[in-house]
Design an enzyme around this catalytic site. Structure first.
Site, PDB file in Angstrom:
ATOM      1  N   GLU A  27       5.210  13.074  54.001  1.00 10.96           N
ATOM      2  CA  GLU A  27       4.913  11.772  52.885  1.00 10.96           C
ATOM      3  C   GLU A  27       3.450  11.154  53.258  1.00 10.96           C
ATOM      4  OE1 GLU A  27       7.376  12.487  55.221  1.00 10.96           O
ATOM      5  OE2 GLU A  27       9.081  11.220  54.887  1.00 10.96           O
TER       6      GLU A  27
ATOM      7  N   GLY B  36      21.101  43.669  73.884  1.00  9.79           N
ATOM      8  CA  GLY B  36      21.864  44.886  73.132  1.00  9.79           C
ATOM      9  C   GLY B  36      23.276  44.265  72.889  1.00  9.79           C
TER      10      GLY B  36
HETATM   11  C1  AOF Z   1       8.576  15.604  60.808  1.00 10.97           C
HETATM   12  N1  AOF Z   1       7.903  16.074  59.709  1.00 10.97           N
HETATM   13  O1  AOF Z   1       7.421  15.499  57.584  1.00 10.97           O
HETATM   14  C2  AOF Z   1       9.076  14.393  58.387  1.00 10.97           C
HETATM   15  C3  AOF Z   1       9.832  14.137  59.720  1.00 10.97           C
HETATM   16  O2  AOF Z   1       8.070  12.341  66.403  1.00 10.97           O
HETATM   17  P1  AOF Z   1       7.847  12.443  64.920  1.00 10.97           P
HETATM   18  O3  AOF Z   1       7.108  10.968  64.551  1.00 10.97           O
HETATM   19  O4  AOF Z   1       7.068  13.391  64.488  1.00 10.97           O
HETATM   20  O5  AOF Z   1       9.256  12.245  64.224  1.00 10.97           O
HETATM   21  C4  AOF Z   1       9.783  13.531  63.769  1.00 10.97           C
HETATM   22  C5  AOF Z   1      11.219  13.008  63.142  1.00 10.97           C
HETATM   23  O6  AOF Z   1      10.762  12.571  61.837  1.00 10.97           O
HETATM   24  C6  AOF Z   1      12.080  14.146  62.940  1.00 10.97           C
HETATM   25  O7  AOF Z   1      12.954  14.435  64.039  1.00 10.97           O
HETATM   26  C7  AOF Z   1      12.631  13.812  61.369  1.00 10.97           C
HETATM   27  O8  AOF Z   1      13.967  13.061  61.746  1.00 10.97           O
HETATM   28  C8  AOF Z   1      11.785  12.792  60.864  1.00 10.97           C
HETATM   29  N2  AOF Z   1      10.852  13.298  59.664  1.00 10.97           N
HETATM   30  N3  AOF Z   1       9.564  14.787  60.841  1.00 10.97           N
HETATM   31  O9  AOF Z   1       8.220  16.144  61.707  1.00 10.97           O
HETATM   32  C9  AOF Z   1       8.102  15.119  58.462  1.00 10.97           C
HETATM   33  N4  AOF Z   1       9.276  13.741  57.273  1.00 10.97           N
HETATM   34 ZN    ZN Z   2       8.107  10.293  58.833  1.00 11.12          ZN
END
Ligand code: AOF
Ligand code: ZN
Length: 362
Positions: free
Chosen positions: A52, A294
């Site tokens: 986003e 295996g």
């Molecule tokens: C992602 N990529 O595009 C979206 C995510 O540690 P952060 O800030 O990268 O947050 C990770 C969390 O953010 C992930 O577990 C998920 O719940 C949310 N969305 N994460 O890496 C993205 N939209």
């Molecule tokens: Zn996010």
């Protein structure tokens, strides 16, 4: 263009991160203004900006009144990156269309709720099944903290993984083997039993140009892995873990000098307890394991109930032989009623070979 068309585009964008985002999800996003896509983004690599945020940063136009399509519910927590929900609210976007719900306990509905509270219209579950199919690994790992396990094997049309004399190179053709390389790039670790190391002396790396290298894990209850084998000899270059019951620290040191990590685990019938091993490697941040045999290890994994998915490559060849090995050995499951159940497969053709992709039904 309908909501589904825009979401389909977001799914295609999400795919571009495949292999690079673990243990985080694949996510894609498009922003639409008056029926036209004005910006796109996706999550490209673990720790980088979320889909986003990338889409919003890529947008050169005023976002007031725009609609944002995203394959996963926007986050609302401070992780490695700041909350996407705040940025969406600040941007003037008026509507958010979501594919998958986020089971991450830090998000889990709170992202959507925050957007609604700010007066944004939120539509959920658009192409939800398709979006969910992007992230089986993320959904499993974020909820269980144990890695998602894919059991992969290649067999002839009569169900053999080698001839009676043990010849197995190659059952499948080049296209199928290339597809396995792509799968290796998507999984954080590859696991084999010591029998496979002794029989094949494999390298277990990804040979895709610029591909990500999986961690190599050998289940070796008695530490029979030869120090001269390729895996040990290249352990400084590619992260390698041997899981064992053997507690002899002098013996451990012999492997450690080559860069091998030794993980002692609980025993199950005098073998490595796979449930314990998976729990431990989950704690190391490994979200997914490609199990490449295996047949004994395959059976142990099935019996332990830790397999989530099966990739069965079927080669158009017949070899027969009472002694020729089949993909799953061990004692086998005693009755048909107790068989491990699989969902209906996704079927694809790779050269002459067929891939049957099954989900395990638990
Ligand atoms: C992602 N990529 O595009 C979206 C995510 O540690 P952060 O800030 O990268 O947050 C990770 C969390 O953010 C992930 O577990 C998920 O719940 C949310 N969305 N994460 O890496 C993205 N939209
Ligand atoms: Zn996010």
């Amino acid at each position: 263009m309908t909501d589904a068309d825009f979401m389909q585009r977001a799914i295609a964008l999400a795919e571009q991160g495949r292999g690079w985002t673990n243990p985080n999800p694949l996510v894609g996003c498009v922003i639409v203004q008056q029926g036209n896509i004005v910006a796109e983004g996706y999550h490209a690599r673990y720790g980088d900006w979320h889909a986003e945020r990338n889409a919003i940063l890529n947008c050169r136009q005023d976002l007031n009144g725009a609609t944002l399509y995203v394959t996963l519910e926007p986050c609302c927590h401070h992780g490695r990156t700041p909350p996407c929900s705040d940025l969406i609210i600040e941007s003037g976007i008026k509507k958010v269309v979501i594919g998958s719900r986020d089971p991450n306990p830090l998000v889990a509905g709170k992202g959507a709720a925050q957007l609604r509270q700010a007066g944004i219209e939120v539509v959920e579950d658009v192409l939800r099944d398709e979006c969910d199919r992007l992230n089986p690994i993320f959904f499993h790992y974020i909820q269980t903290k144990r890695p998602y396990v894919l059991m992969k094997y290649a067999m002839t049309a009569d169900g053999k993984i080698a001839t009676a004399s043990g010849e197995s190179k190659w059952i499948t053709g080049e296209a199928a083997r290339e597809n396995v390389q792509r799968t290796r790039h998507q999984y954080s670790a590859i696991m084999v039993g010591v029998g496979t190391v002794l029989a094949d002396n494999p390298m277990l790396n990804s040979r895709i140009p610029n591909g990500k290298q999986p961690v190599r894990i050998v289940c070796d209850s008695q530490l029979r892995t030869p120090l001269e084998c390729q895996i040990v000899q290249t352990a400084h270059q590619y992260r390698t873990i041997i899981a064992t019951l053997n507690q002899d620290l002098d013996r451990h040191a012999e492997y450690r000098q080559f860069g091998v990590e030794i993980l002692t685990v609980a025993a199950q019938n005098k073998r490595v307890d796979l449930a314990d091993l998976l729990q431990k490697i989950g704690q190391l941040g490994i979200d997914s394991v490609l199990l490449e045999g295996g047949s004994q290890l395959n059976f142990s994994a099935l019996r332990a109930g830790v397999v989530n998915r099966v990739h069965c490559y079927l080669a158009p060849k017949l070899i027969g032989g009472m002694q020729a090995k089949t993909p799953i050995g061990g004692e086998g499951i005693a009755s048909l009623a107790a068989a491990v159940k699989l969902g209906s497969p996704q079927i694809s053709l790779h050269g002459e070979d067929i891939l049957l992709d099954f989900e395990v039904i638990h």
